[in-house]
Design a protein around this motif. Structure first.
Motif, PDB file in Angstrom:
ATOM      1  N   MET A 161      33.774  34.238  27.330  1.00 14.63           N
ATOM      2  CA  MET A 161      34.992  33.470  27.626  1.00 14.63           C
ATOM      3  C   MET A 161      36.197  34.376  27.489  1.00 14.63           C
ATOM      4  O   MET A 161      36.420  34.969  26.446  1.00 14.63           O
ATOM      5  CB  MET A 161      35.129  32.300  26.659  1.00 14.63           C
ATOM      6  N   ASP A 162      36.986  34.449  28.555  1.00 14.47           N
ATOM      7  CA  ASP A 162      38.160  35.318  28.555  1.00 14.47           C
ATOM      8  C   ASP A 162      39.433  34.483  28.390  1.00 14.47           C
ATOM      9  O   ASP A 162      39.902  33.876  29.348  1.00 14.47           O
ATOM     10  CB  ASP A 162      38.220  36.130  29.852  1.00 14.47           C
ATOM     11  N   GLU A 163      39.970  34.462  27.204  1.00  9.65           N
ATOM     12  CA  GLU A 163      41.174  33.688  26.887  1.00  9.65           C
ATOM     13  C   GLU A 163      41.167  32.326  27.571  1.00  9.65           C
ATOM     14  O   GLU A 163      42.098  31.999  28.310  1.00  9.65           O
ATOM     15  CB  GLU A 163      42.428  34.472  27.285  1.00  9.65           C
ATOM     16  N   PRO A 164      40.145  31.530  27.336  1.00  8.30           N
ATOM     17  CA  PRO A 164      40.020  30.293  28.120  1.00  8.30           C
ATOM     18  C   PRO A 164      41.118  29.279  27.825  1.00  8.30           C
ATOM     19  O   PRO A 164      41.347  28.395  28.631  1.00  8.30           O
ATOM     20  CB  PRO A 164      38.653  29.746  27.700  1.00  8.30           C
TER      21      PRO A 164
ATOM     22  N   PHE B 275      36.431  32.162  33.091  1.00  7.00           N
ATOM     23  CA  PHE B 275      37.524  33.070  33.410  1.00  7.00           C
ATOM     24  C   PHE B 275      38.854  32.507  32.922  1.00  7.00           C
ATOM     25  O   PHE B 275      39.018  31.297  32.789  1.00  7.00           O
ATOM     26  CB  PHE B 275      37.588  33.297  34.920  1.00  7.00           C
ATOM     27  N   GLN B 276      39.783  33.423  32.717  1.00  9.48           N
ATOM     28  CA  GLN B 276      41.095  33.015  32.218  1.00  9.48           C
ATOM     29  C   GLN B 276      41.788  32.049  33.182  1.00  9.48           C
ATOM     30  O   GLN B 276      42.402  31.097  32.768  1.00  9.48           O
ATOM     31  CB  GLN B 276      41.958  34.258  32.005  1.00  9.48           C
ATOM     32  N   ASN B 277      41.646  32.310  34.493  1.00 11.99           N
ATOM     33  CA  ASN B 277      42.260  31.402  35.472  1.00 11.99           C
ATOM     34  C   ASN B 277      41.236  30.388  35.985  1.00 11.99           C
ATOM     35  O   ASN B 277      41.409  29.801  37.035  1.00 11.99           O
ATOM     36  CB  ASN B 277      42.874  32.196  36.625  1.00 11.99           C
TER      37      ASN B 277
ATOM     38  N   LYS C 250      40.366  43.957  25.859  1.00  6.66           N
ATOM     39  CA  LYS C 250      39.457  42.836  25.621  1.00  6.66           C
ATOM     40  C   LYS C 250      38.750  42.417  26.905  1.00  6.66           C
ATOM     41  O   LYS C 250      37.527  42.298  26.943  1.00  6.66           O
ATOM     42  CB  LYS C 250      40.221  41.627  25.058  1.00  6.66           C
ATOM     43  N   SER C 251      39.541  42.188  27.956  1.00 13.69           N
ATOM     44  CA  SER C 251      38.934  41.768  29.223  1.00 13.69           C
ATOM     45  C   SER C 251      38.018  42.850  29.758  1.00 13.69           C
ATOM     46  O   SER C 251      36.968  42.553  30.335  1.00 13.69           O
ATOM     47  CB  SER C 251      40.009  41.471  30.265  1.00 13.69           C
ATOM     48  N   THR C 252      38.427  44.098  29.572  1.00 17.01           N
ATOM     49  CA  THR C 252      37.588  45.205  30.019  1.00 17.01           C
ATOM     50  C   THR C 252      36.226  45.129  29.332  1.00 17.01           C
ATOM     51  O   THR C 252      35.190  45.239  29.992  1.00 17.01           O
ATOM     52  CB  THR C 252      38.284  46.538  29.706  1.00 17.01           C
TER      53      THR C 252
HETATM   54 MG   LIG Z   1      42.797  40.067  29.465  1.00 12.83          MG
END
Ligand SMILES: [Mg+2]
Ligand SMILES: Nc1ncnc2c1ncn2[C@@H]1O[C@H](COP(=O)(O)OP(=O)(O)O)[C@@H](O)[C@H]1O
Lengths: 389, 307
Positions: free
Chosen positions: A162-165, A86-88, A47-49
């Motif tokens: 949005m990456d796993e926000p 980003f996730q973080n 997914k992130s890729t």
């Molecule tokens: Mg990921």
């Protein structure tokens, strides 16, 4: 700078490998303007890729990306004009909330007055007026999350990624933010690609879902389509078909029953609906949602109508309005169901499932072998032995 | 909570927590005793010699007032000019080490093949020591060294460039021993900055120059200050290379040579101590200025697990 909106964004067999490993392969997707797309799949499925490829943070190793008739996969991220959360969060730790939000506007060389006006608006949009002068380190997780969203949407990007926000937030905040992101999407009309591993989140937020597994698309569809018609058991697994077990097709497929197929599960005959073309003799996976298993009274006339499974209650969990119950059949298949009826471990129940709610998927050979829970032992073929007690 | 099962835990005054808890809150507990051996060591090896030298510097060898050694140093331009000569070597070379390290470390901050090899190669000059470095410099940059011979045979110059036994010889020597040190420090500071910050900046439209100027540099600034101070201190006490590849009677007569001559050649320990004190004060002044500059920057977490 490309802030221009598009009518559609096409990903054509996009792929990305890391050395030998294909993290993403053959992703075909057309995103229409204003859509909310969720990329859904277990951790490590790519997914992130996919998102980083879209953002330009990772070069593709295959395929191309088109914004209408313009090819964009060769542009660096700063030229694509997409916003990313980003996730973080990746907030700039040395800049105040306000300056974090100003950053993108300043990069566009907007006049000072415009920068101030738009960032004030963005701060208000995410309810952070009182915190505008603070550094990110002085904020709570939820507040940082809002800053990250404000920083991305203040530019009114043609696409927000949005990456796993919400994955770093607690359950209550996650629900709140979910609604808030959806609200923002609707009020600003921003085209959004949202990555998550949480099917509930994806189903409740997205217009369309893309289910990924091991770098490959399994299914693309609306939440309703995926919910009712998953094309394979992997998708079904993700869509809440918690009861998945292997079976053999004994009747139907292309036969007179049409869509209806009869399967054999260790001697038990069940009637279901084929989720994909399937032929007699083929190994299959049977999927049933916990909420589709109904408990029927022992002498109910339905008992003879078919699709009845007799099982013994093994675990009962109280969950507020109803009970989550785990039962086991005589042959050792473990089933989960929900019921408002109070049951006790050891009770024997008859369960019925409507034929159209029992989905039969091709290829049950790769179903995961159930692990024996604590206190039980598994026999050599992975089937569970009867409990000693 | 039952007090019976824990006889030690007296019920405290209703006004506040137990004294022990209040102390623990400030980090004061029995474990502090573990510091004692270290403190003894520091007192014996640092504090005592320092105080001894300080008192000695106020007791001039030929009598006179307590500040006579200091006055002698500042009144004699042959001595006091060493301050300027040393600063002229130490500040530019420390600056060079830091500034040259930044772009290289910035390019090499990610993961790449051979990173470990490169860092190993870079550590070697540190382990060589100044004497070997000086010898190498003599061979390489001397009037008959490879460098000058190559330039002369290429027809670029007619006479050898005077690169050693002067200011530049010492400068090169300081750079050779100080650069790897500065580079490795800065590389590790850079890898401590979360790479997703730069990625975020790029999605916000910042090209690499803006990303470096507005994100990386401000987060790196405290590290640069620390690196500068460390390489400066190393360069400021330069001694062997100032003699071996410098011009120790004139342009590279650095302050440590002055102290050495006072102590070993003239046996004037009071004067030597005074010079040592002056060295210390100058170093502290420079470090203080750098820290003042550093305090303008954000010094908290750089948010990263690093590369
Ligand atoms: Mg990921
Ligand atoms: N920089 C990288 N180098 C090597 N492999 C990677 C890299 N990034 C991701 N991968 C691999 O690609 C796969 C997909 O990763 P990712 O897209 O981060 O998954 P997800 O976001 O769905 O959890 C994983 O198996 C991961 O190990």
């Amino acid at each position: 700078m490309t802030n221009a909106s598009f009518s559609e964004l096409r990903l054509e067999s996009v792929g990305r490998s890391f050395g030998e490993q294909e993290a993403l392969a053959g992703l075909d997707l057309t995103i229409r303007s204003g859509e909310f797309i969720a990329l859904l799949g277990p951790s490590g499925c790519g997914k992130s890729t996919a998102l980083n490829c879209l953002a330009g943070l990772l070069p593709l190793t295959a395929g191309s990306i088109w914004m209408d008739s313009r090819r964009i996969d060769t542009l660096p991220p700063e030229k694509r004009g997409f916003g990313m959360v980003f996730q973080n969060y990746a907030l700039f730790p040395h800049l105040t909330v306000r300056k974090n939000i100003d950053f993108g506007l300043q990069m566009r060389h907007l006049p000072k007055a415009d920068v101030a006006r738009r960032s004030t608006e963005a701060v208000r949009l995410v309810h952070l007026e009182e915190h505008a002068g603070k550094l990110p380190g002085q904020l709570s997780g939820g507040q940082q999350q809002r800053v990250a969203i404000a920083r991305a949407v203040v530019l009114e990007p043609s696409l927000v990624l949005m990456d796993e926000p919400l994955s770093n937030l607690d359950a209550k905040l996650r629900l709140e933010m979910r609604t808030e992101i959806r609200r923002l999407h609707q009020s600003l009309g921003l085209t959004t690609v949202y990555v998550t591993h949480d099917q509930e989140e994806a189903l409740s937020m997205a217009d369309r879902l893309v289910v990924l597994r091991a770098g490959r698309v399994q299914q693309i569809g609306t939440p309703a389509e995926l919910h009712t018609q998953p094309v394979n058991w992997h998708v079904a697994d993700f869509m809440g078909f918690r009861n998945l077990f292997p079976a053999t097709v004994v009747n139907g497929g292309r036969g007179v029953l049409g869509d209806e197929v009869v399967v054999d599960v260790d001697g038990l005959r069940l009637v279901g609906a084929a989720a994909a073309p399937i032929t007699v003799g083929e190994k299959a996976a049977v999927g049933i949602r916990p909420e589709d298993l109904q408990i029927i009274a022992p002498n109910d006339p339905g008992t003879t109508a078919g699709n009845v499974i007799r099982a013994k209650v093994s675990v009962v969990e109280y969950q507020g309005r109803e009970f989550a119950v785990e039962v086991r059949t005589a042959t050792g298949i473990r089933l989960h169901l929900r019921t408002p009826i109070r049951l006790d471990a050891g009770d024997v129940v008859d369960l019925r499932v409507p034929a159209e709610r029992l989905l039969v998927f091709p290829g049950g050979n790769d179903l995961p072998v159930e692990e024996a829970p604590l206190g039980e032992t598994a026999s050599a073929d992975g089937r569970l032995l009867r409990e000693a007690s | 909570m039952s007090t019976a099962s824990r006889p030690m835990a007296r019920v405290g005054k209703p006004t506040g927590p137990l004294l022990r808890h209040r102390l623990a809150d400030r980090g004061i507990n029995a474990r502090l005793l573990l510091l004692v051996p270290g403190l003894v060591f520091i007192v014996m090896l640092f504090v005592y010699p320092f105080l001894y030298g300080l008192t000695l510097s106020f007791q001039p060898m030929d009598g006179g007032g307590p500040f006579d050694s200091y006055r002698r140093f500042f009144e004699d331009s042959f001595q006091s000019s060493t301050i300027w000569k040393t600063l002229k070597l130490a500040i530019p070379s420390a600056l060079f080490n830091v500034l040259a390290s930044v772009p290289i470390a910035y390019r090499l901050r990610g993961k790449f093949r051979g990173k470990r090899f490169l860092t190993t190669v870079l550590v070697i000059p540190i382990t060589l020591g100044t004497v070997l470095t000086a010898e190498g410099l003599l061979n390489f940059l001397g009037p008959a060294g490879w460098f000058n011979r190559a330039l002369m045979s290429a027809g670029v110059i007619n006479e050898p460039l005077p690169l050693i036994n002067n200011y530049w010889g010492v400068f090169f020597s300081i750079v050779i021993s100080g650069f790897p040190f500065a580079f490795l420090l800065i590389l590790s500071y850079l890898s401590g900055i979360d790479p997703s910050l730069e990625r975020a900046a790029s999605t916000l439209g910042a090209d690499w120059k803006e990303r470096f100027r507005r994100i990386t540099l401000p987060l790196l600034a405290p590290g640069l200050a620390t690196t500068f101070c460390l390489t400066f201190v190393l360069a400021f006490s330069v001694f062997p290379s100032a003699i071996l590849v410098g011009d120790p009677t004139n342009t590279t007569r650095v302050i440590s040579i002055a102290a050495y001559q006072a102590a070993i050649e003239q046996y004037d320990w009071s004067f030597a101590s005074a010079i040592a004190m002056i060295m210390g004060v100058i170093e502290i002044a420079v470090i203080g200025l750098v820290q003042l500059w550093r305090s303008q920057f954000y010094v908290g977490s750089t948010g990263g697990k690093g590369a």
